[in-house]
Design a protein around this motif. Structure first.
Motif, PDB file in Angstrom:
ATOM      1  N   SER A  73      43.674  49.844  39.063  1.00  0.00           N
ATOM      2  CA  SER A  73      44.942  50.545  39.198  1.00  0.00           C
ATOM      3  C   SER A  73      46.023  49.815  38.420  1.00  0.00           C
ATOM      4  N   PHE A  80      44.385  54.989  37.033  1.00  0.00           N
ATOM      5  CA  PHE A  80      44.639  55.691  38.280  1.00  0.00           C
ATOM      6  C   PHE A  80      43.349  55.723  39.092  1.00  0.00           C
ATOM      7  N   PRO A  81      43.324  55.110  40.274  1.00  0.00           N
ATOM      8  CA  PRO A  81      42.133  55.195  41.136  1.00  0.00           C
ATOM      9  C   PRO A  81      42.056  56.561  41.814  1.00  0.00           C
ATOM     10  N   SER A 127      38.127  54.884  38.708  1.00  0.00           N
ATOM     11  CA  SER A 127      39.443  54.788  38.081  1.00  0.00           C
ATOM     12  C   SER A 127      39.399  55.501  36.733  1.00  0.00           C
TER      13      SER A 127
END
Length: 1533
Positions: free
Chosen positions: A1481, A875-876, A811
């Motif tokens: 996330s 954000f993964p 991430s």
């Protein structure tokens, strides 16, 4: 006790000094006994103009005067013959050479009449001072952390403040005084030399020194180096530095200093401690607990502190300690702040008052400040009243007050006088006092005064009175003859005049005045005075008189000499202006700032910057006017030449403390003492007055005892307190972005320069300052500070792992910091890429492990960031590639601006990574073509039919090829090469230093002896030579390297002296079982002694030769005894390594046993095919597999290494090269050595690599391969169609390294060589396995190793407790060993916690630990046969999902890495964690980073209107009731 001893030494010296300074009179007849006077300075400085003042009476004859400097009976320098008329006065000048040294100097002054008859001749002993320059060092920090860059400027000025143009040598010395870096004969730019130095990663903490050598003058600037490791996040406590004792409370602020995150929720424990002024122990006052929500301020009451101290407030220290506990991560951070309690009463000083001379005016100053020397408030001064009066005592009138000066309160401002002029002056002086805290007074003590005292009192608004008394020395002359000199110029300015007034109580025909500064006589004049009264004269003020000058008056009355002096400071000693302006408005995004510097055309300008907090803690190390003033005052050697010094500090610490200088008068009541303290010697026909000031050796001691240097000591105490009052934090060192505005402008073409500089990404206030040096106009300072704030409306930081395994989902965290006054609507975007996508979270926070739904292309997300807050968005990332590097770019778009950051993530293979290496020598000396086929033992498909296990993990294979010319192997593109990861592990401690220095040394030595060396490719930023063994240090002595590499000979000498103490009576050196025995492990004890004794003999041979005198003789004797022992015992060993190294020592020493030893060594060689080597047992060569009549050479694994054989063969090659040069046997040995490379830049271990490089460098030199080299090597890969690489080598490109990455790792690689010369071809392969049967195994089991992990339930396994147990599975203990345990991606162990765990393990053989992002390395002196375990904790820092299933651990001996044990352990609990289980996330609910929408508030009024509207149209009842319920819900919200 130390003060008493120092005083006794000074007194003894002064007595001896007065005796030595007596004038020596030769046997010349004196024609006239009262017609001349000679004034000579008692201090001699190199490179200066030594002036002697000579005056003659009106009835004298015309005279020719000459002066000479005599040293040890020889004439060093002489003046020209100067002619004087009757009644004349002038200077006789001698230009002193800059190169003079010594102590026994005399000045010889002689006078002749026109008939050449000698009328007088006098000698005077002089005190020699090597100080003739003002040297100031500006550093970017006062303290540095390991691995940090040290920036500094050396400013070298002459006494006239013009730049020094000769070369200067600069060096840096460690806490032991050893030289670690030197810059020889550096020329300056307008007197300024700007340099940098990179501290080693493994640094010796303590007090370092930067030493400057200019001529024979030595200046040292100390600075601190500390060991500090930046933590994940930091907690900061701030309280005021100084607190008046009458304060009722003070504010304490607590905040985060974060790098990658911040603590949102937790609790904080605050403890208040006090340290009484007379104690070193702290007493606890109270402790409190509070909730933490991002920041915290609270008011600290002083009541309980007063109770604890029981009234002993002043001088006590308050310490606020706080512990912050992070509720989300389960971690704590400690911080503290100290506050010094100061007196509430003001500080009152009476300055500038000299000896009282009855009947003549007496002037001085009263200065009032706060007790911490900070400027007192205007309101406090104006609301109080000041009274200054003088009490005198006389035999006729007793004690009485002669006069009183008053400054009333501003509210009752009114002076009792009808004289408008006096009223105006009084009001003007009152206003000056209220503004500055300074009041000047002049008293007129009446004749007959024999005692005097000045009393100053200040009455505050609340009628609290503060007093200061000063008892004065009164000069008593029975004849009541007094002279005095006063000034009406309080602070002189260069380019103007200073006005002085000569007073006398009796008529004086004429008087002589002298101008002196920094011990140099600058001017001499005679003036008429006439009757009693005042004679006023003016003196032009120049730069050469800065920072103060002394006016000495002398006259003769009634056959005796009388004199007085006054020292006047120069307020402004610059003749032009320099200014720095910071313009942040030019860039509205505030990412850059425009820097405008204004100065004189042709001047050098320099700019420096510090954070606000840094200025408070260590701003005193920057360049300032006060620092230059202090350096110039260091050139003064006598008390009378020093002005009164008063410190004006800034209580907040932002602004540099000012040194306020005030005129000071002569404080001696007799003529002889007056001359002593003025630094002048006077001789006339009537008598001789010598000088008893401080010579060079005691100047510092004398200055420390002067009351006028009191404020220097106060300043040092303030700086020391500020320096240590806060806990160390990253911004204290500021290694990342603290020097964004440190830059130079060598020459200004038009006087104004513009530059645009990128501002550091940090919410902080910065203060810039600058200075300028002009070749003709000298030095100029910037007025004040230039302030700017690095607070853009918003900015983004991007954080995440820089390396992951294939299949993992990292991430990337975007941290958005808002400084805007309004809420920002931010559009966060991930730029589209073909290399990765973004995993999506399904409804309810579900994410499918290993196969999440992925969106590719540009990803957009809206987030609202409130005012002055921080927002995190995660954000993964799902990579689509199996290897290589992906670049993730995140941008943020707002109404105001746009910002973006890019994070590079390297994708490595999955599973336990195994390495294979293949190396061979391409020998084309005697053939035109050469064909070699390198086999890649990896297939294109890992699946084995009908088997559970697979050969390797998909996507894990990696490979590359290296082709390098000659036999030395790869030469890095940048030198020096740190070499920290050359063996696929982190080197630590002495091993790291040893290998890095040795590798670079022999690489450069090879380039040197083959004439390929170019200094443009090599600049030693980091010199790690302090821990290298003496032999290698001795071998690094080359004259042409002195500007780049300097080895301190004292280090060599001390090391060799220690070695000599370890020699046994029989000449041997016996290995210690705990240290040496493990480094030189052997099959028998005799071999161990032979090897160690041979190593010491080499060290004494190479390093001992650099010593001189008795030490060199001693080292030679010890070496010969060691060689003698070897000659008697070498035949007892059958060990090839022992025989090889002993024979090499015999060759170096020209021993009589060289041939006998060589014969045995030659008989021990092993011949296999075209190879020759020495080893205890046969070494496995690269296997060759024939397919289609082609020989495919296979790579080696770690079990095929043999460090013993490599080292023994390398020493044997050195012996053969020394004896025979280049023959077939040497070529066969070299070919075998090049097949034993196990790494790109190394062989098996660090020790054998350095010895092998030394041998190969000597082979290259003897073979002269460069002269014949002209070859090309073509490389082709069978699995990579179109991959056709061509390498060409000639004399100019022989050292060029060619690297080729292989995409498809299977098949084979063909290498074709053409031409003439030699080259080394290497192939490095790696692949991952997930089955224990495929792990590398040693030939013999030497270690047992088990590793298991315990996972916490806290925050979904965010804490991992690792247990590793090991033991030596063979006889005795192992040698030095290293345990490497891989870390799960995203987890860390801090350096500080790792070092603390060493103490917690309670294992005496555990000596070091080195944590990295990928693994943690534990270093052992040895591993015992009994099983031991270590335990440590990991913490998740970066969110990474679906971690690799299997990880490895490996333990091996450091110097025999073929003895190892590798295991694989299961990490399934981490492997199955999905994105939301690690809060990876912004879409994951129940995580603190969940990006939810703000509540929507609907007007209740509009809801009811809609209900009425609906009912009026008789709509659906369901809609009506739904509207009613919705309105009720909105109302309740």
């Amino acid at each position: 006790m130390e003060f008493i001893d120092t005083s006794q030494r000074v007194i003894t010296f002064v007595v001896l000094f007065v005796t030595r300074f007596a004038f020596c009179q030769d046997d010349f007849s004196r024609i006239n006994q009262s017609f001349y006077s000679i004034y000579a300075p008692a201090i001699l400085r190199p490179g200066s103009l030594y002036n002697i003042a000579v005056t003659f009476d009106d009835d004298s004859k015309e005279m020719a005067v000459r002066a000479s400097l005599i040293n040890e009976g020889r004439n060093t320098a002489s003046s020209e013959e100067t002619k004087f008329d009757a009644g004349g006065c002038g200077l006789v000048s001698i230009k002193v050479p800059e190169t003079i040294t010594g102590n026994n100097f005399e000045v010889l002054v002689s006078g002749k009449d026109p008939t050449n008859s000698v009328h007088f001749q006098h000698r005077q002993q002089l005190a020699f001072s090597a100080k003739f320059l003002s040297i100031v060092v500006q550093m970017n920090r006062a303290a540095y952390m390991n691995g940090q860059r040290v920036l500094f400027r050396v400013i070298v000025l002459k006494t006239d403040l013009l730049p020094y143009s000769d070369p200067v040598t600069i060096s840096i010395h460690d806490p032991n005084g050893f030289l670690v870096r030197r810059w020889l004969s550096r020329y300056s730019t307008n007197g300024v030399i700007s340099l940098e130095y990179y501290l080693p990663r493994l640094v010796k903490a303590g007090d370092w020194n930067l030493r400057v050598l200019a001529g024979n003058q030595v200046f040292e600037q100390p600075f601190k180096v500390e060991e500090f490791f930046i933590p994940i996040y930091e907690y900061f406590v701030y309280a005021p530095a100084f607190l008046p004792e009458d304060e009722e409370s003070f504010e304490v602020s607590m905040s985060m200093l974060f790098h990658t995150n911040w603590v949102q929720f937790g609790n904080i424990s605050v403890t208040t401690l006090v340290q009484p002024a007379d104690s070193t122990d702290y007493l606890e006052v109270f402790s409190e607990n509070f909730n933490w929500e991002g920041a915290f301020n609270y008011e600290m009451k002083m009541e309980r502190i007063r109770e604890t101290l029981q009234g002993r407030m002043v001088g006590s220290t308050i310490r606020i300690e706080a512990i912050l506990y992070d509720a989300f991560r389960g971690e704590s951070r400690h911080a503290f702040s100290k506050t010094k309690i100061i007196a509430a009463a003001p500080r009152i000083e009476i300055l500038g008052v000299g000896v009282v001379k009855p009947g003549l005016p007496l002037s001085g100053f009263v200065v009032i400040s706060n007790s911490d020397s900070s400027k007192i408030d205007f309101d406090r001064l104006s609301s109080g009243s000041l009274s200054i009066k003088m009490k005198v005592g006389s035999s006729s009138q007793g004690s009485f007050v002669i006069e009183e000066f008053r400054v009333p309160k501003k509210s009752d401002h009114g002076f009792q006088t009808d004289n408008e002029e006096e009223l105006f002056i009084s009001e003007l002086k009152s206003k000056e006092f209220w503004d500055t805290g300074v009041f000047r007074f002049t008293f007129f003590p009446p004749p007959g005064t024999f005692t005097a005292e000045i009393v100053a009192s200040f009455v505050e608004e609340d009628d609290v009175r503060h007093f200061k008394n000063l008892a004065l020395l009164v000069e008593n002359n029975p004849e009541e003859i007094y002279v005095s000199v006063e000034t009406s110029t309080v602070s002189a300015v260069v380019g103007s005049y200073a006005v002085f007034h000569f007073h006398s109580t009796v008529p004086v025909d004429r008087f002589t005045y002298l101008i002196m500064s920094k011990g140099l006589l600058l001017l001499s004049e005679q003036l008429s005075h006439g009757q009693t009264g005042v004679t006023t004269f003016a003196v032009p003020v120049g730069r050469h008189m800065a920072p103060s000058f002394q006016v000495i008056v002398d006259c003769k009355m009634k056959g005796k000499h009388y004199g007085d002096s006054i020292t006047v400071p120069i307020e402004e000693f610059t003749t032009y202006k320099m200014n720095v302006t910071l313009n942040p408005i030019r860039d509205h995004s505030k990412k850059t700032v425009q820097v405008i510097t204004r100065t004189e055309v042709g001047a050098f300008s320099a700019v420096a910057v510090l954070r606000q907090l840094q200025r408070e803690e260590q701003g005193h190390f920057l360049f300032s006017k006060g620092k230059v003033t202090r350096a110039l005052l260091d050139l003064e050697a006598v008390p009378g030449a020093i002005p009164e010094i008063f410190l004006e500090a800034d209580r907040n610490g932002v602004y540099t403390p000012k040194l306020r200088l005030f005129p000071s008068k002569n404080a001696d009541s007799d003529y002889s003492s007056f001359l002593d303290n003025s630094g002048i010697s006077h001789v006339s026909a009537d008598g001789i007055s010598g000088f008893s000031g401080c010579p060079e050796s005691t100047i510092d001691s004398c200055q420390k005892t002067l009351s006028r240097f009191r404020d220097f000591r106060i300043l040092d105490e303030i700086n020391d307190f500020r320096f240590a009052r806060l806990n160390r934090h990253s911004d204290f060192y500021d290694p990342a972005d603290g020097d964004w505005l440190w830059y130079d402008i060598p020459v200004s073409d038009d006087g104004i320069e513009f530059a645009v500089k990128g501002v550091a990404k940090a919410d902080d206030t910065w203060f810039a300052e600058g200075f300028s040096v002009h070749p003709e106009h000298g030095l100029a300072f910037m007025d004040g500070l230039a302030e700017t704030t690095s607070n853009p409306p918003f900015y983004i930081f991007l954080h995440g792992p820089t390396s992951i395994r294939r299949g993992e989902t990292p991430s990337v965290k975007g941290v958005i910091i808002s400084n805007s006054d309004e809420t920002l609507d931010c559009l966060v975007k991930i730029e589209a890429s073909d290399d990765f996508g973004v995993a999506q979270v399904e409804e309810g926070g579900n994410v499918e492990s290993f196969r999440p739904r992925v969106i590719q292309g540009e990803i957009q997300h809206y987030v609202s960031v409130p005012t002055l807050t921080v927002k995190e968005v995660l954000f993964p990332i799902v990579p689509f590639v199996d290897k290589g590097t992906i670049s993730v770019t995140v941008s943020v778009h707002t109404q105001l601006a746009t910002d973006f950051e890019t994070l590079d993530i390297e994708i490595e293979g999955e599973g336990v990574i195994l390495y294979r290496h293949l190396s061979l020598l391409l020998d084309l000396k005697s053939r035109a073509n050469l064909f070699r086929y390198l086999d890649i033992p990896i297939v294109d498909n890992p699946i084995e039919l009908y088997k559970r296990q697979r050969r390797f993990v998909f996507g894990s294979p990696r490979g590359h090829l290296l082709i390098s010319g000659d036999v030395i192997g790869p030469i890095p593109e940048e030198l020096p090469s740190p070499g920290a990861t050359a063996f696929k592990r982190i080197l630590s401690g002495i091993e790291s230093c040893m290998y890095a220095f040795g590798y670079n040394l022999w690489t450069l030595h090879y380039l040197r002896i083959t004439r390929q060396f170019d200094f443009s490719i090599c600049y030693f930023k980091v010199l790690r030579a302090t821990a290298w063994i003496l032999k290698t240090l001795g071998q690094a002595q080359f004259q042409e390297w002195e500007n780049f590499l300097t080895i301190d000979r004292e280090l060599l000498t001390q090391g060799c002296l220690w070695l000599t103490e370890q020699q046994a009576p029989d000449g041997s050196f016996i290995p210690d079982d705990i240290s040496d025995g493990k480094l030189f492990r052997n099959e028998d004890e005799a071999s161990g002694i032979l090897i160690l004794t041979s190593h010491v003999a080499q060290a004494l041979h190479f390093a001992g030769l650099e010593s001189g005198g008795d030490n060199r003789t001693l080292f030679s004797v010890v070496k010969e005894r060691a060689v003698s022992y070897l000659e008697r015992n070498f035949y007892k060993s059958e060990d090839p390594l022992a025989l090889a190294i002993v024979t090499y020592v015999f060759t170096l020493s020209s021993s009589s046993q060289t041939e006998a030893a060589f014969a045995i060594l030659d008989s021990k060689k092993i011949e296999e095919g075209n190879f020759i080597y020495w080893s205890r047992y046969p070494v496995d060569q690269n296997k060759v597999v024939y397919e289609n009549q082609r020989p495919f050479i296979q790579p080696k694994g770690p079990a095929n290494a043999s460090s013993h054989a490599i080292e023994a063969t390398s020493y044997a090659l050195l012996v053969y090269l020394t004896r025979d040069g280049i023959e077939t046997i040497e070529e066969r040995i070299t070919s075998w050595l090049n097949t034993m490379r196990m790494h790109d830049e190394g062989f098996a271990s660090t020790v054998d690599t350095i010895i092998a490089m030394e041998a190969l460098a000597e082979f290259a030199y003897h073979a002269r391969l460069r002269e014949i080299s002209s070859l090309s090597v073509r490389v082709e890969s069978s699995a990579n169609p179109g991959a056709d690489w061509l390498c060409e080598f000639d004399q100019s490109s022989l050292a060029t390294l060619h690297r080729f990455d292989i995409d498809n790792i299977w098949g084979f690689v063909s290498v074709t060589g053409k031409g003439a010369g030699m080259a080394v071809a290497q192939a490095e392969l790696s692949y991952g396995v997930d089955w224990p049967d495929y792990l590398d195994a040693p030939k013999e089991k030497r270690f047992d190793l088990t590793v298991w992990e315990k996972y916490s339930e806290f925050q979904n396994k965010s804490h991992v407790e690792v247990h590793a147990c090991f033991r030596w599975a063979s006889v005795n203990n192992s040698g030095p060993a290293v345990l490497e345990v891989e870390l799960p991606t995203g987890y860390i162990i801090l350096h500080s916690e790792a070092y603390q765990s060493i103490e917690n393990q309670n294992l005496p053989f555990l000596v070091d630990v080195e944590p990295t992002e990928k693994a943690v390395y534990w270093y052992f002196d040895y591993v015992p046969e009994v099983s031991h375990c270590i335990q440590y904790q990991l913490r998740r820092w970066h969110a990474v999902a679906n971690l690799t299933h299997y990880r490895s651990a490996k333990i091996s001996e450091v110097y025999t890495p073929e003895n190892f044990e590798m295991i694989m352990f299961d990490a399934a609990p981490l492997h199955v964690l999905d994105v939301c289980e690690v809060c990876g996330s912004y879409q994951c609910p129940y995580c603190y980073t969940f990006s939810h929408s703000n509540p929507v508030y609907v007007s209740v009024f509009l809801c009811f209107c809609s209900i009425i509207f609906n009912s009026s149209f008789k709509g659906d009842k369901m809609i009506y009731f739904a509207s009613l319920i919705y309105a009720l819900i909105m109302y309740l919200q």
